[in-house]
Every structure is written in structure tokens, then in C-alpha cells.
Design an enzyme around this catalytic site. Structure first.
Site, mmCIF file in Angstrom:
data_model
loop_
_atom_site.group_PDB
_atom_site.id
_atom_site.type_symbol
_atom_site.label_atom_id
_atom_site.label_comp_id
_atom_site.label_asym_id
_atom_site.label_seq_id
_atom_site.Cartn_x
_atom_site.Cartn_y
_atom_site.Cartn_z
ATOM 1 C CG HIS A 1 -8.522 9.097 -2.955
ATOM 2 N ND1 HIS A 1 -9.985 8.489 -3.140
ATOM 3 C CD2 HIS A 1 -8.264 8.806 -4.179
ATOM 4 C CE1 HIS A 1 -10.337 7.824 -3.743
ATOM 5 N NE2 HIS A 1 -9.316 7.938 -5.161
ATOM 6 C CE LYS B 1 -15.291 4.349 -11.046
ATOM 7 N NZ LYS B 1 -14.036 4.980 -10.846
ATOM 8 N NE ARG C 1 -5.002 3.670 -8.405
ATOM 9 C CZ ARG C 1 -6.807 2.472 -9.062
ATOM 10 N NH1 ARG C 1 -6.833 1.386 -7.983
ATOM 11 N NH2 ARG C 1 -7.224 2.482 -9.832
ATOM 12 C CB SER D 1 -13.540 3.819 -3.940
ATOM 13 O OG SER D 1 -13.055 5.251 -4.034
#
Ligand code: COA
Length: 161
Positions: free
Chosen positions: A17, A41, A90, A128
């Protein structure tokens, strides 16, 4: 003045990030790292904790701001006078998901552009969740998060064990 939003859950902010934030700060007058809700989430860190960690990691970036918003990303972007939303890519699978999100957001507000930035290859495997998993199992995650926040993340996860 060019303003861009870099949105995410940032639970917590990772080295990947931070790389995107730094590169975005070179392209825009102001970059607002925005802690938003992902309804899919349940975050480990509170909003305040996530904001504090991002502020610590970006303290040397003078054109970077950190904010939180509860509603739609496009509404927040418009409110802040931003013209662009930056998303890091990514992998190809990121693209499939992000492409859908970009179309959805364009449909909600045609004035906000989504810009994709390719994640540095060194960080393409980080998320994360991976940080939290390695930390909770006692592994070394020092390369995966900005050095300024390593100890805070370690302590938070240690407390929850
Ligand atoms: N380096 C390292 N990790 C990265 C990364 C990078 N460059 N880019 C993304 N990641 C990781 C994130 O940490 C995240 O990891 P996790 O799944 O383990 O938490 C994962 O890749 C997915 O990232 P992303 O797709 O950006 O999801 P997010 O949860 O961080 O952010 C929001 C999603 C908050 C931007 C999105 O839900 C949103 O816009 N919410 C606001 C409400 C809204 O407008 N909804 C309408 C659109 S549906």
C-alpha cells in the site's frame, strides 16, 4: 489542483500500500488515503487505529492526507473534490474484480475516474490478511509492513492471541 483518493480497508496498511501511496504522491497535488468500509470484511483494527497507523507510515509525505468515510467511495471522492480513485493491481485476479468495481463506480458517478497502478513486484504477494496471519503465528513480517508501524501491529496481534 489535482486530488486523488486511494481507498481501502487498510487493516493494516502494508508495504505494498505504502509503495502505491508514495508513487501517487508524485503524480497528484494531494492524495487522500481513505479508510472505507468493505461490507464483506470484519476488520481487526478499529478505524482510529487504522488511521493512526497510516498517519505514522506516511508522516514524511507532505501532500498525503488520511481520512475515513462511511458511505460510497464515489460520494466521498466528489465531496473531497477528487477527480481520480487509485487502485493497486497485484495480479490478474485483482484486475477482474477491480474492473467490475471501476465500472460500478463509473455508473454511480461518471465524473470520477479509476486509475490502476501496478503494484511493485516485490509486494505483489502481500495482503493485509497475510500480514495478520503471519504475525498471529509468530512469523517475521517485518518486510511486509512499513517499519514505523511494525511494533504497533505486533503488539495489537499479540494482545488478541
Ligand atoms: N499491496 C499490498 N496489498 C494490497 C495492495 C497493495 N498494493 N492492494 C490491495 N491489497 C490488499 C488489501 O490489503 C486487501 O487485503 P485483505 O483482503 O487481506 O484485507 C486486498 O488486497 C484487497 O484490497 P481491495 O480490493 O482494495 O479491498 P479493500 O477491502 O482494501 O478495499 C474498498 C475495498 C473499501 C475500497 C471498497 O469496499 C469500497 O469502495 N467501499 C466503500 C463502499 C462503496 O463505495 N461500495 C461501492 C463499490 S462496491
Amino acid at each position: 489542483m489535482s486530488i486523488a483518493i486511494y481507498p481501502g480497508s487498510f487493516d493494516p496498511i502494508t508495504s505494498g500500500h505504502l509503495d502505491i501511496v508514495k508513487r501517487s504522491c508524485q503524480l497528484f497535488d494531494t492524495v487522500i488515503v481513505s479508510v472505507l468500509n468493505n461490507s464483506a470484511k470484519t476488520p481487526l483494527f478499529t478505524v482510529t487505529e487504522r488511521i493512526d497507523l497510516i498517519k505514522k507510515a506516511t508522516a514524511d509525505l507532505s501532500n498525503c492526507k488520511v481520512m475515513h468515510f462511511d458511505g460510497l467511495l464515489v460520494d466521498f471522492a466528489e465531496k473531497q473534490g477528487a477527480t481520480a480513485v487509485i487502485k493497486g493491481l497485484r495480479t490478474i485476479s485483482d484486475f477482474e474484480y477491480e474492473y467490475q468495481m471501476a465500472q460500478l463506480n463509473k455508473n454511480l458517478n461518471a465524473n470520477i475516474e479509476t486509475l490502476f497502478m501496478v503494484t511493485n513486484a516485490n509486494y505483489s504477494y502481500i495482503s493485509s490478511s497475510v500480514v495478520k496471519e503471519i504475525a498471529s503465528l509468530g512469523g517475521d513480517f517485518s518486510d511486509l509492513v512499513p517499519s514505523e508501524i511494525y511494533e504497533d501491529v505486533r503488539q495489537k496481534i499479540e494482545k488478541g492471541r
